[in-house]
Design an enzyme around this catalytic site. Structure first.
Site, short mmCIF file in Angstrom:
data_model
loop_
_atom_site.label_atom_id
_atom_site.label_comp_id
_atom_site.label_asym_id
_atom_site.label_seq_id
_atom_site.Cartn_x
_atom_site.Cartn_y
_atom_site.Cartn_z
CG HIS A 317 -36.92 -30.69 39.19
ND1 HIS A 317 -37.59 -31.04 38.04
CD2 HIS A 317 -37.00 -31.75 40.03
CE1 HIS A 317 -38.10 -32.25 38.19
NE2 HIS A 317 -37.75 -32.71 39.37
CG ASP A 375 -34.15 -35.52 46.41
OD1 ASP A 375 -34.05 -35.40 45.17
OD2 ASP A 375 -34.61 -36.54 46.96
C1 SDX Z 1 -34.93 -35.59 41.63
O1 SDX Z 1 -36.61 -35.63 37.00
C2 SDX Z 1 -37.26 -35.73 38.07
O2 SDX Z 1 -38.44 -35.54 38.11
C3 SDX Z 1 -36.44 -36.12 39.31
C4 SDX Z 1 -37.18 -36.10 40.63
C5 SDX Z 1 -38.20 -37.22 40.70
O3 SDX Z 1 -39.13 -37.12 41.51
O4 SDX Z 1 -37.98 -38.26 40.02
O5 SDX Z 1 -37.83 -34.85 40.83
C6 SDX Z 1 -36.21 -36.34 41.81
O6 SDX Z 1 -34.00 -36.14 41.07
C7 SDX Z 1 -34.83 -34.17 42.11
C8 SDX Z 1 -33.45 -33.50 41.77
C9 SDX Z 1 -32.45 -33.91 42.83
N1 SDX Z 1 -31.08 -33.51 42.46
C10 SDX Z 1 -30.45 -32.51 43.12
O7 SDX Z 1 -30.96 -31.82 44.00
C11 SDX Z 1 -29.00 -32.32 42.69
C12 SDX Z 1 -28.71 -30.83 42.50
N2 SDX Z 1 -29.45 -30.37 41.34
C13 SDX Z 1 -28.77 -30.35 40.07
O8 SDX Z 1 -27.77 -31.29 39.88
C14 SDX Z 1 -29.68 -30.06 38.89
O9 SDX Z 1 -30.49 -29.01 39.24
C15 SDX Z 1 -30.54 -31.18 38.33
C16 SDX Z 1 -29.73 -32.40 38.02
C17 SDX Z 1 -31.61 -31.55 39.31
C18 SDX Z 1 -31.20 -30.67 37.05
O10 SDX Z 1 -30.19 -30.46 36.14
P1 SDX Z 1 -30.50 -29.94 34.63
O11 SDX Z 1 -31.94 -29.83 34.38
O12 SDX Z 1 -29.71 -30.75 33.69
O13 SDX Z 1 -29.99 -28.46 34.69
P2 SDX Z 1 -28.52 -28.05 34.44
O14 SDX Z 1 -27.59 -29.00 35.13
O15 SDX Z 1 -28.35 -27.83 32.98
O16 SDX Z 1 -28.48 -26.66 35.22
C19 SDX Z 1 -28.96 -25.49 34.61
C20 SDX Z 1 -28.07 -24.39 35.18
C21 SDX Z 1 -26.58 -24.74 35.07
O17 SDX Z 1 -25.87 -23.52 34.94
P3 SDX Z 1 -25.40 -23.08 33.44
O18 SDX Z 1 -24.53 -24.21 32.90
O19 SDX Z 1 -26.67 -22.90 32.65
O20 SDX Z 1 -24.63 -21.80 33.68
O21 SDX Z 1 -28.32 -24.27 36.60
C22 SDX Z 1 -27.14 -24.58 37.33
C23 SDX Z 1 -26.24 -25.37 36.40
O22 SDX Z 1 -24.87 -25.17 36.76
N3 SDX Z 1 -27.59 -25.44 38.44
C24 SDX Z 1 -27.12 -25.34 39.68
C25 SDX Z 1 -27.85 -26.30 40.41
N4 SDX Z 1 -28.69 -26.94 39.61
C26 SDX Z 1 -28.51 -26.41 38.38
N5 SDX Z 1 -26.17 -24.55 40.26
C27 SDX Z 1 -25.97 -24.72 41.57
N6 SDX Z 1 -26.63 -25.61 42.36
C28 SDX Z 1 -27.58 -26.41 41.80
N7 SDX Z 1 -28.24 -27.30 42.58
#
Ligand code: SDX
Length: 440
Positions: A317, A375
């Site tokens: 998140h 989720d």
């Molecule tokens: C919702 O914003 C909100 O409040 C949203 C929400 C709401 O109520 O409105 O809470 C609802 O959207 C919840 C999130 C649902 N999405 C997912 O579950 C999809 C999987 N999660 C990711 O795509 C990700 O965690 C996000 C999109 C939720 C957050 O992404 P960020 O904040 O942009 O973080 P990032 O992509 O920069 O990740 C940071 C690091 C990265 O590694 P590095 O590049 O630093 O080496 O963490 C890793 C990412 O690769 N990472 C993951 C991961 N999520 C982040 N690696 C593996 N699996 C994951 N799920």
């Protein structure tokens, strides 16, 4: 307190920008809120120093003042108007939380009864709107229908689109909260070829929705009270969440003075993405693909592999760097629903619990502070109750409408709000002459 009762109007603290490149400096005000990080007021930066700030994804940017929702990502705290989500989800209900989000205070009995009656009186949709459904393919994704039909409300309800008129703003609000369940249930019925079910004001907001979804003309339908309560709790947990992608979309659309139906349709479109509200549908697909706990290590490895686009859906998140408090409530609710349905040992739930356990013990997930989010468990509840996975994000959009429209009202009422118009860092070509075809 509303956004206009801003704390620290007589601010004194500043932060100094020292521009060594052009030998200039600028003091910027530090503004404090009620809780959470202070903000640096950069509004005069471009005018005084000819610089833009750069923050793709807005990881360090406050886009507005708001008094609706507060999140402490490090501590896993979520509050609406100062009330913790754990208390609201266990002691309140979705209609009352909608009132709280909109008006800032918990209603008394009379206020709640009037608000609920108002919402129920606007649960019907114009009969002509029903024809829109016949234009969709039967296999249209329900979110495509939601975007289209909610946007089309502005083609019908002309008496609630003048955003300068408080009465029209209120009527649009009540219509949207009241009609979202009806539009959603119609999308489902259309997909399965069953007749639409008209709303009933005899039932609760959630009971009425379940009846519109699952009743058929041939049989009487009485909502199961345990499932009705579980869906209401799920609606409370999804109602609002600060300046997330879809809420920011609604605010940006509203800042151009678009009508409220168009703004909410924009929010639905933004929510659909699998990185946002579409994740609940993606989590179920992922659990089905994993299939057995023996395959969990393979998927954990893929999630950690930078060369593999796979991410563990339902994990991570932007704000929570701790366990999403909503996920905790949903994990317990999943257990209650599955027990009520006599499938407490449902394989997907067992698999999800095992996946959570393994991920939370994995160094990568610990280091990157990746926890289950809202989720991760919601799809298990919805699938057990008979919702197809294509309806999962619709189940997010219904309650989030209360949050979106509350944020829309707040944006319109904010004296410093103006049309949202970010700038950019231009990295394209410099000036060049046009080249005629024969010289290319
Ligand atoms: C919702 O914003 C909100 O409040 C949203 C929400 C709401 O109520 O409105 O809470 C609802 O959207 C919840 C999130 C649902 N999405 C997912 O579950 C999809 C999987 N999660 C990711 O795509 C990700 O965690 C996000 C999109 C939720 C957050 O992404 P960020 O904040 O942009 O973080 P990032 O992509 O920069 O990740 C940071 C690091 C990265 O590694 P590095 O590049 O630093 O080496 O963490 C890793 C990412 O690769 N990472 C993951 C991961 N999520 C982040 N690696 C593996 N699996 C994951 N799920």
């Amino acid at each position: 307190m509303t956004a206009s009762d801003k704390p620290n109007s007589g601010n004194t603290d500043t932060i100094t920008v020292i521009d060594n490149k052009n030998n200039q400096r600028l003091d910027l005000d530090i503004l404090t809120g009620e809780m959470g990080p202070d903000v640096i007021d950069i509004r005069k930066l471009y005018h005084d120093l000819d610089y833009f700030t750069y923050d793709p994804g807005f990881t360090s940017t406050a886009s507005c003042d708001s008094a609706i929702t507060y999140i402490d990502g490090e501590k896993g705290v979520l509050m609406h108007r100062g009330y913790k989500i754990e208390e609201l989800s266990s002691q309140s209900n979705f209609i009352e939380v909608s009132y709280l989000l909109l008006y800032g205070e918990l209603p008394n009995e009379q206020e709640l009864a009037e608000f609920e009656k108002d919402v129920k009186r606007h649960s019907l949709v114009d009969e002509q709107l029903i024809r829109f459904y016949n234009g969709f393919r039967r296999d249209a994704h329900p979110m495509a229908i939601m975007v289209g039909v909610v946007g089309a409300l502005s083609a019908f309800y002309h008496d609630s689109q003048d955003i300068s008129d408080p009465k029209q703003r209120h009527l649009a609000t009540i219509r949207l909260i009241g009609k979202m369940p009806t539009i959603a249930a119609m999308a489902y019925k259309y997909a399965i070829g069953q007749p639409f079910v008209y709303p009933s004001s005899e039932l609760s907001y959630t009971g009425n929705f379940l009846r519109m979804m699952f009743s058929v003309p041939a049989e009487d339908y009485v909502p199961n009270p345990v499932l009705e309560r579980a869906i209401d709790c799920l609606f409370v947990l999804h109602a609002d969440h600060e300046q997330n992608a879809s809420t920011s979309t609604v605010r940006l659309a509203g800042s151009s003075q678009a009508n409220p139906f168009a703004c909410i349709a924009a929010g639905i479109a933004s929510l659909w993405g699998p990185a946002h509200g579409g994740a609940n549908e993606a989590v179920l697909k992922m659990l089905i693909e994993i299939g057995h706990k023996d395959r969990i290590p393979e998927f954990i490895a893929r999630a950690k592999d930078k060369k593999d686009p796979f991410r563990l859906m339902g994990f991570g998140h932007r704000v929570y760097k701790n366990y999403d408090p909503r996920a905790k409530v949903l994990r317990d609710s999943a257990h209650d629903v599955l027990s009520e349905l006599g499938i407490a040992d449902q394989p997907l739930f067992e698999l999800a619990l095992e996946l959570e356990k393994i991920a939370l013990e994995d160094e990568y997930f610990i280091k990157k502070k990746l926890f289950p989010n809202v989720d991760f468990y919601s799809g298990i509840i919805l699938q057990a109750m008979g919702f197809p996975s294509s309806m999962f994000t619709v189940m997010f959009a219904i309650p989030r409408t209360a949050g979106w429209i509350s944020q829309w009202h707040e944006m319109l009422g904010d004296p410093v709000q103006k049309i949202g118009r970010p700038r950019q860092r231009y990295i394209g070509h410099g000036p060049r002459e046009y080249v005629s075809m024969d010289e290319r």
